[in-house]
Design a protein around this motif. Sequence first.
Motif, PDB file in Angstrom:
ATOM      1  N   VAL A   1      50.922  47.508  44.904  1.00 59.93           N
ATOM      2  CA  VAL A   1      51.151  46.729  43.656  1.00 59.93           C
ATOM      3  C   VAL A   1      49.833  46.610  42.906  1.00 59.93           C
ATOM      4  CG1 VAL A   1      51.894  44.870  42.857  1.00 59.93           C
ATOM      5  CG2 VAL A   1      52.955  45.639  44.768  1.00 59.93           C
ATOM      6  N   PRO A   2      49.587  47.300  41.666  1.00 62.61           N
ATOM      7  CA  PRO A   2      48.512  46.884  40.871  1.00 62.61           C
ATOM      8  C   PRO A   2      48.220  45.454  40.743  1.00 62.61           C
ATOM      9  CG  PRO A   2      49.797  48.795  39.816  1.00 62.61           C
ATOM     10  CD  PRO A   2      50.820  48.154  40.827  1.00 62.61           C
ATOM     11  N   VAL A   3      47.239  44.933  41.004  1.00 60.34           N
ATOM     12  CA  VAL A   3      46.816  43.506  40.940  1.00 60.34           C
ATOM     13  C   VAL A   3      45.592  43.331  40.122  1.00 60.34           C
ATOM     14  CG1 VAL A   3      46.020  41.609  42.456  1.00 60.34           C
ATOM     15  CG2 VAL A   3      47.872  43.033  43.378  1.00 60.34           C
ATOM     16  N   ALA A   4      45.409  42.619  39.084  1.00 56.11           N
ATOM     17  CA  ALA A   4      44.236  42.236  38.285  1.00 56.11           C
ATOM     18  C   ALA A   4      43.143  41.892  39.119  1.00 56.11           C
ATOM     19  CB  ALA A   4      44.742  40.662  37.410  1.00 56.11           C
ATOM     20  N   LYS A   5      41.976  42.478  38.728  1.00 55.05           N
ATOM     21  CA  LYS A   5      40.746  42.406  39.511  1.00 55.05           C
ATOM     22  C   LYS A   5      40.339  41.326  39.965  1.00 55.05           C
ATOM     23  CE  LYS A   5      35.774  44.379  39.355  1.00 55.05           C
ATOM     24  NZ  LYS A   5      35.158  45.101  38.584  1.00 55.05           N
ATOM     25  N   GLU A   6      40.530  39.888  39.113  1.00 58.00           N
ATOM     26  CA  GLU A   6      40.252  38.698  39.409  1.00 58.00           C
ATOM     27  C   GLU A   6      40.915  38.216  40.565  1.00 58.00           C
ATOM     28  OE1 GLU A   6      42.779  38.235  35.698  1.00 58.00           O
ATOM     29  OE2 GLU A   6      41.214  39.768  36.440  1.00 58.00           O
ATOM     30  N   LEU A   7      41.996  38.501  40.756  1.00 58.97           N
ATOM     31  CA  LEU A   7      43.207  38.078  41.869  1.00 58.97           C
ATOM     32  C   LEU A   7      42.841  38.852  43.236  1.00 58.97           C
ATOM     33  CD1 LEU A   7      46.360  37.432  39.754  1.00 58.97           C
ATOM     34  CD2 LEU A   7      44.645  35.702  40.328  1.00 58.97           C
ATOM     35  N   GLN A   8      42.304  40.055  43.016  1.00 63.11           N
ATOM     36  CA  GLN A   8      42.436  40.829  44.523  1.00 63.11           C
ATOM     37  C   GLN A   8      42.080  40.152  45.640  1.00 63.11           C
ATOM     38  OE1 GLN A   8      40.714  44.873  43.473  1.00 63.11           O
ATOM     39  NE2 GLN A   8      42.193  45.186  41.768  1.00 63.11           N
ATOM     40  N   PRO A   9      40.793  39.566  45.335  1.00 61.82           N
ATOM     41  CA  PRO A   9      40.004  38.928  46.643  1.00 61.82           C
ATOM     42  C   PRO A   9      40.919  37.762  47.252  1.00 61.82           C
ATOM     43  CG  PRO A   9      38.595  38.794  44.879  1.00 61.82           C
ATOM     44  CD  PRO A   9      39.717  39.383  44.122  1.00 61.82           C
ATOM     45  N   TYR A  10      42.001  37.312  46.401  1.00 61.29           N
ATOM     46  CA  TYR A  10      42.731  36.104  46.874  1.00 61.29           C
ATOM     47  C   TYR A  10      44.072  36.804  47.169  1.00 61.29           C
ATOM     48  CZ  TYR A  10      38.834  34.115  44.703  1.00 61.29           C
ATOM     49  OH  TYR A  10      37.444  33.813  44.363  1.00 61.29           O
TER      50      TYR A  10
END
Length: 580
Positions: free
Chosen positions: A441-450
């Motif tokens: 699933v593509p996830v916004a970069k700012e959400l990826q670590p979480y």
Amino acid sequence: MRRGILFIALLATLSATKLSAQKLDASYYDFPLRNVAGYYSANFAEMRPNHFHSGIDFKTDGVEGKVVVAVADGYVSRVLYSNSGYGLALYVTHPNGTTSVYGHLSKFRKDIADFVFAERHRQKRSRIDVECKPDQFKVKRGEQIALSGNTGSSMGPHLHFEIRDNAGRTINLFSQGIYKPKDDISPYIMKVHYIEVDSVRGVPCHSRRSTYAVHKADDHTYRTAQKTPIKVGRTGYFVVETSDRKNDCANTYGVYNLKANLDGKTIYEYRNDGFPFTLSRYCNAVAYYPIQINTRNEAMLIAMREGGTDYFYPKIIDKGVVRCKAGEKRQMEFVITDDCANTSTLSFEIEGKPDSDCFKGEISADAPIVLHNHDFAAKVDDTFSVVIPKGALYESIALENFHKSEIVPKADSTVKILSAAYTIHDDGTPLQNSVALIFSVPVAKELQPYTTMASVSSSGRVYNSGGNYKHNRLVGRTRTFGTYCLVADTTPPTIRPQFEDGADFTKRDYISFRLSDNFAGVSSYSASIDGKWVPIHYKGGRAIINLREEGIKGNKSHKIEITIRDSCGNRAKWDGTFKR
């Protein structure tokens, strides 16, 4: 095309070589506690969630601080200080090759405690697990080594105790006569269930279970409430719900030995005198899992799964399967013996049903087949796929329930739902080893670590299940089938000091905080006072620092700082002052 009826068609690839437990000399071992009534809250090999209970639990009369002694001469070989599991624990190695284990302690002997204090500070870790040298902490039989407690994953004051043999297996101390509880109560038998089995495309198919009530005829004998023979199919197996009691205790205990006799011949015997820890999770195959997960009784499966282990079965014929021709009458008997040699028996007659009434399994022609002894990989769509390694299953299955779910994941504003929910099989099927669930699933970069995987309940509520998002996908591992989705949690955990900033602790030895998290759970924590690292004792959401042990004094203001992280990587920090 349906093949011949076989409940077990293949040898278990995960079967372990049967090993007889080391025979112990009861006179060699002392009682591990002083000044207690001598009761037990749990016995050996009780069915726990996904594991056999590996020792016995001694009651400490509802309080902490009872004297714990070494049961034999030896030396402390391992020290554990943890906020989970056995909590504070000691391992003592003895000259005869065995090791005794003492868990959930509140305090160690002073020289051991001093060593642990120094080691925690040296490693700068609140949890430590250290092996000790033979000449470091020698002990004598009956010598005090600790005080009992309630640390780790303990629901009340008690001592968890084990003896492990020279092969590392944990031993049934009651059946070996090392300790002898007061017990003249025979095992209880609550219900008996019957399940037919058929084989389709090489996969065992199970009928709905038929349940039969039983009643007590005398102190050792049970009868089915049904007076006529129990009707059975051509091939099937039984499940017996049972438990044990001991005198003067309200606790329920696990089964030690169970035999199934068909027409006077033993076709199945379960006995648990001890086991290596690598086999502990096989309780999920020894028990009938769909019942076991919802009962305090022991739901004993009177058969062996094709991907199980024969380690716990001294005798088993045709995997314990009962075969009966149409109109044939046979005698079924179950003999259950507890770890103090008390026995109960349940006998009844069975009669074969006409072939036309027997269960016939069905599997959709397009359902993927997952063989227990083969690797398997499949995908629902471009978003969700699964990898099931060989050995993960106790028996082969048809993966009919593998799809995008109609359940809509729900969460409050602190958790962001990132994918639809996907279902794989059902949570009534146990797993021995983990399977991989893959979300692309593509996830916004700012959400990826979480970003993490979440299990989804039937109502849509989400629960953290772990996993790391990398390269546009997340691979999560689970040992529970069910429904899952992808979420992101960007909310830091919460630190609530249980004191006012600047408070006077001159007459108080402990300083504490309440730690909590919205979703992922607190995973790590650290603290410092005046810039110096200090250990934390954490249990039930409460973090405690012992100011007296840390030598915090001087009647002056001290700076304290605490940092915590949740399982999604969110970080929180609090700093303040206190006087002592």
